[in-house]
Design a protein around this motif. Structure first.
Motif, short mmCIF file in Angstrom:
data_model
loop_
_atom_site.label_atom_id
_atom_site.label_comp_id
_atom_site.label_asym_id
_atom_site.label_seq_id
_atom_site.Cartn_x
_atom_site.Cartn_y
_atom_site.Cartn_z
N ASN A 1 -1.75 -67.53 -0.15
CA ASN A 1 -1.30 -67.33 0.79
C ASN A 1 0.20 -69.10 -0.14
N LYS B 1 -8.44 -77.18 5.20
CA LYS B 1 -8.22 -75.67 6.04
C LYS B 1 -6.55 -75.26 6.33
N GLN C 1 -5.22 -70.77 5.47
CA GLN C 1 -4.18 -69.40 6.38
C GLN C 1 -3.53 -68.90 5.88
#
Length: 328
Positions: free
Chosen positions: A159, A59, A63
């Motif tokens: 990211n 998770k 992000q």
């Protein structure tokens, strides 16, 4: 049978994870390719994908951010003793969280074109550091992290960036070598001998060291069967013996390989007592720049010794565990 059930469960969960992005909005154009996407789409990172899913760190890697994921290959997990992804999934969640956080750097670190340096530090999400080295050896530029070889560099994501390693890194959880030695029950006699000799406190300061630590059996073979025998020993004699097991500067096993010219098969290390020992470099025959390990030979040893464990990391150095003592 139980491991097979785990494996089926993992495959089901990974398939669900693979579908999750499109399932949220199947008609939406894919705008991001996160580090989590990069891992799950790589067939050589199934063990890592399992660890990230079980720990919940997948998770984090979905992000926004600027991360560097140090990604152990499937072969790296196998070399660490994990026969299949089910064994990884069976690990306690807390262990996988700690392990995973140590494989994620807080910022983007690219290695293509990076300066040639030794033992440069980077901070992990866990809060402790990893150390990278980059050298030119022959025609090849070699990069290592905590002594493990970088296999695939700078796979970019929305990211951050992924670096694929041939080693599953063991989290650095000890602030110094004194703490790391104290935490290993099989080195308790060596720890006590260091204390009696007066060398122990130097391993708690800010100087970096490499310690070739004889295990309890090796110390017993010297005639010190227990802690009481060491406490009664001559401190001067112990210091003479043990100072031949400590060198200044942090050197992972593969660092000795990186520090030698192409074609070299040994490295001469100077110990705290100013005497030298020989580090023999092992590799695959006829495979350029391959590295498989080291053996160590003191001037008084009849043969070279193979470490039982290598690259046990602490905040101010590294430990190589030995099954015999080095003789000078």
């Amino acid at each position: 049978m139980k491991s097979m059930k785990y494996l089926y469960a993992i495959l089901l969960m990974l398939s669900l994870v693979n579908c999750s992005k499109d399932a949220i909005n199947p008609n939406a154009e894919v705008e991001k390719n996160t580090l989590n996407d990069v891992v799950r789409d790589n067939f050589g990172l199934t063990y890592l994908a399992t660890a990230l899913y079980k720990s919940g760190l997948n998770k984090m890697l979905m992000q926004d951010g600027s991360y560097t994921l140090l990604a152990p290959s499937d072969d790296a997990y196998k070399a660490a003793g994990y026969q299949n992804p089910a064994v990884v999934y069976a690990e306690p969640t807390g262990k996988l969280v700690e392990q995973g956080n140590y494989h994620i750097l807080k910022n983007v670190v690219l290695f293509t074109g990076k300066d040639l340096k030794m033992n440069q530090e980077e901070e992990t999400v866990l809060g402790t550091k990893v150390y990278w080295s980059r050298v030119k050896r022959g025609k090849d530029t070699l990069t290592t992290i905590n002594g493990g070889r970088l296999l695939q560099a700078d796979t970019k994501a929305a990211n951050g960036v992924m670096q694929v390693l041939d080693r599953l890194l063991v989290p650095n959880v000890h602030g110094n070598l004194k703490q790391a030695l104290a935490a290993n029950a099989d080195l308790s006699l060596f720890y006590q001998a260091l204390k009696v000799s007066g060398l122990l406190e130097s391993l708690a300061d800010t100087t970096n060291y490499t310690v070739f630590a004889p295990n309890n059996m090796a110390i017993k073979q010297l005639g010190y069967p227990d802690l009481e025998a060491i406490q009664k020993a001559d401190p001067v004699g112990l210091k003479k013996l043990l100072s031949y097991h400590i060198a200044k500067e942090r050197k992972f096993a593969q660092d000795y390989f990186l520090l030698t010219p192409d074609g070299t098969t040994s490295y001469t290390e100077t110990m705290l007592n100013e005497k030298t020992l020989t580090i023999n470099l092992l590799g695959q025959y006829n495979v350029p720049n391959s590295f498989t390990g080291i053996t160590i030979k003191g001037t008084g040893n009849s043969w070279a010794l193979t470490p039982l464990r290598m690259d046990v990391l602490a905040g101010n150095g590294v430990i190589h565990v030995m099954g015999q003592t080095l003789q000078q």
